[in-house]
Design an enzyme around this catalytic site. Structure first.
Site, PDB file in Angstrom:
ATOM      1  N   TRP A 204      -4.000   5.143   0.518  1.00 52.83           N
ATOM      2  CA  TRP A 204      -4.232   5.942   1.564  1.00 52.83           C
ATOM      3  C   TRP A 204      -5.228   6.952   0.948  1.00 52.83           C
ATOM      4  CZ3 TRP A 204      -4.341   4.956   6.456  1.00 52.83           C
ATOM      5  CH2 TRP A 204      -4.581   6.079   7.318  1.00 52.83           C
TER       6      TRP A 204
ATOM      7  N   GLY B  23      -1.562   3.822  -4.456  1.00 52.41           N
ATOM      8  CA  GLY B  23      -1.483   2.873  -5.342  1.00 52.41           C
ATOM      9  C   GLY B  23      -0.044   2.697  -6.356  1.00 52.41           C
TER      10      GLY B  23
ATOM     11  N   SER C 112       0.744  -1.245  -0.009  1.00 46.52           N
ATOM     12  CA  SER C 112      -0.112   0.070  -0.100  1.00 46.52           C
ATOM     13  C   SER C 112       0.929   1.045   0.121  1.00 46.52           C
ATOM     14  CB  SER C 112      -1.052   0.055   1.218  1.00 46.52           C
ATOM     15  OG  SER C 112      -1.790   1.131   1.502  1.00 46.52           O
ATOM     16  N   CYS C 113       0.403   2.378  -0.184  1.00 43.92           N
ATOM     17  CA  CYS C 113       0.899   3.525  -0.365  1.00 43.92           C
ATOM     18  C   CYS C 113       0.045   4.915  -0.356  1.00 43.92           C
ATOM     19  CB  CYS C 113       1.890   3.863  -1.339  1.00 43.92           C
ATOM     20  SG  CYS C 113       1.108   3.531  -3.079  1.00 43.92           S
ATOM     21  N   GLY C 114       0.523   5.999  -0.720  1.00 42.23           N
ATOM     22  CA  GLY C 114      -0.622   7.035  -1.029  1.00 42.23           C
ATOM     23  C   GLY C 114      -1.661   6.748  -1.941  1.00 42.23           C
TER      24      GLY C 114
END
Length: 285
Positions: free
Chosen positions: A269, A244, A240-242
């Site tokens: 996120w 994708g 996951s990240c900000g």
């Protein structure tokens, strides 16, 4: 064409195969909203000869309010075909050298059934540092036919991520920098809470490559980074990240380590962090 199982190719390899009509090169450079010059303008100024621009924001689901979500298989096939890529081509993807969207585009190709895809190690940064040729202006590819088949095991939806809060069957690794993960700074996208998915681990994607050369770190250092972040490489993993994109840097590193059955949380996120979203946690992992 046979390439070793490593998802990375070297600048030497690409230089030797630039003239091959079955090798298609894509520039997938990406920046956060509002950062100038735009990635497309950078591409028009200088790109690897013959490379076509792959716009992560365009090859996306435009019906979603979330940024650059995976499109349908039909749209992906249509968009990629317009870029001149057919099912029999070897696709080599690069970005400016900051390891942001090259791996995202690579994972999209794998998710839509195209196995013959690689990422250029070091990207445009390394290519130019070695004095290799670049060209300016646009490239008009000859359209091709590309049939895409989506494997939904490659991507996670928010419902699956919420269910995982209780089950904890999959480890969640967040690629954002530590302060964002801990909730110590505002998110760069407006309207989002600060923090992380409860129970997730943090491994900032920038720790997986050499900032000076742009080259991804050796396998032993990659393995040590994941273990140091509290990740068990033998158990299921979701990245996951900000939004994708940079999560796929972790996905790529895991793939290099032989961990192939991972998922990527596409909304990341940008979805979880919405004001009405699921529970969040703050502080270190």
């Amino acid at each position: 064409m046979t390439i070793p199982d490593d998802p990375l190719v070297s600048t030497d390899w690409l230089a030797a195969h630039l003239g091959d009509p079955k090798v298609k090169v894509l520039d997938a450079t990406f920046k956060m909203p509002g950062v100038l010059p735009l990635p497309k303008d950078d591409y028009l100024k200088a790109h690897i000869p013959g490379a076509v621009f792959f716009d992560v924001d365009e090859v996306a689901d435009h019906s979603s309010s979330l940024p650059h979500m995976f499109p349908s298989a039909e749209q992906f096939g249509r968009d990629v075909g317009r870029l001149g890529i057919g099912n029999g081509d070897t696709v080599v993807i690069y970005d400016a050298g900051g390891w942001v969207a090259g791996p995202r585009a690579w994972w999209m190709f794998l998710s839509f059934g195209h196995r013959d895809v690689r990422v250029l190690d070091g990207g445009l940064k390394k290519w130019m540092a070695e004095g290799r040729p670049v060209e300016s202006g646009g490239v008009t590819p000859k359209p091709a036919s590309f049939t895409a088949r989506f494997d939904d095991a490659c991507v996670r939806k928010i419902e699956q991520m919420i269910a995982n809060l209780d089950r904890r069957t999959e480890q969640v690794i967040d690629a954002r920098q530590a302060l964002r993960f801990a909730g110590g700074v505002p998110e760069p996208r407006p309207g989002l809470r600060s923090g992380h998915i409860p129970g997730s681990r943090n491994l900032p994607y920038a720790e997986l490559f050499d900032a000076e050369t742009g080259v991804m770190k050796p396998l032993d250092q990659l393995r040590a980074a994941f273990v140091g972040a509290g990740v068990d490489l033998a158990k299921p993993i979701v990245t996951s990240c900000g939004s994708g994109v940079s999560a796929a840097v972790l996905t790529l590193a895991l793939y290099r380590l032989g961990v192939r059955d991972t998922g990527l949380y596409d909304g990341s996120w940008s979805e979880w962090g919405l004001e009405a979203g699921p529970p969040i946690a703050t502080g270190p992992a």
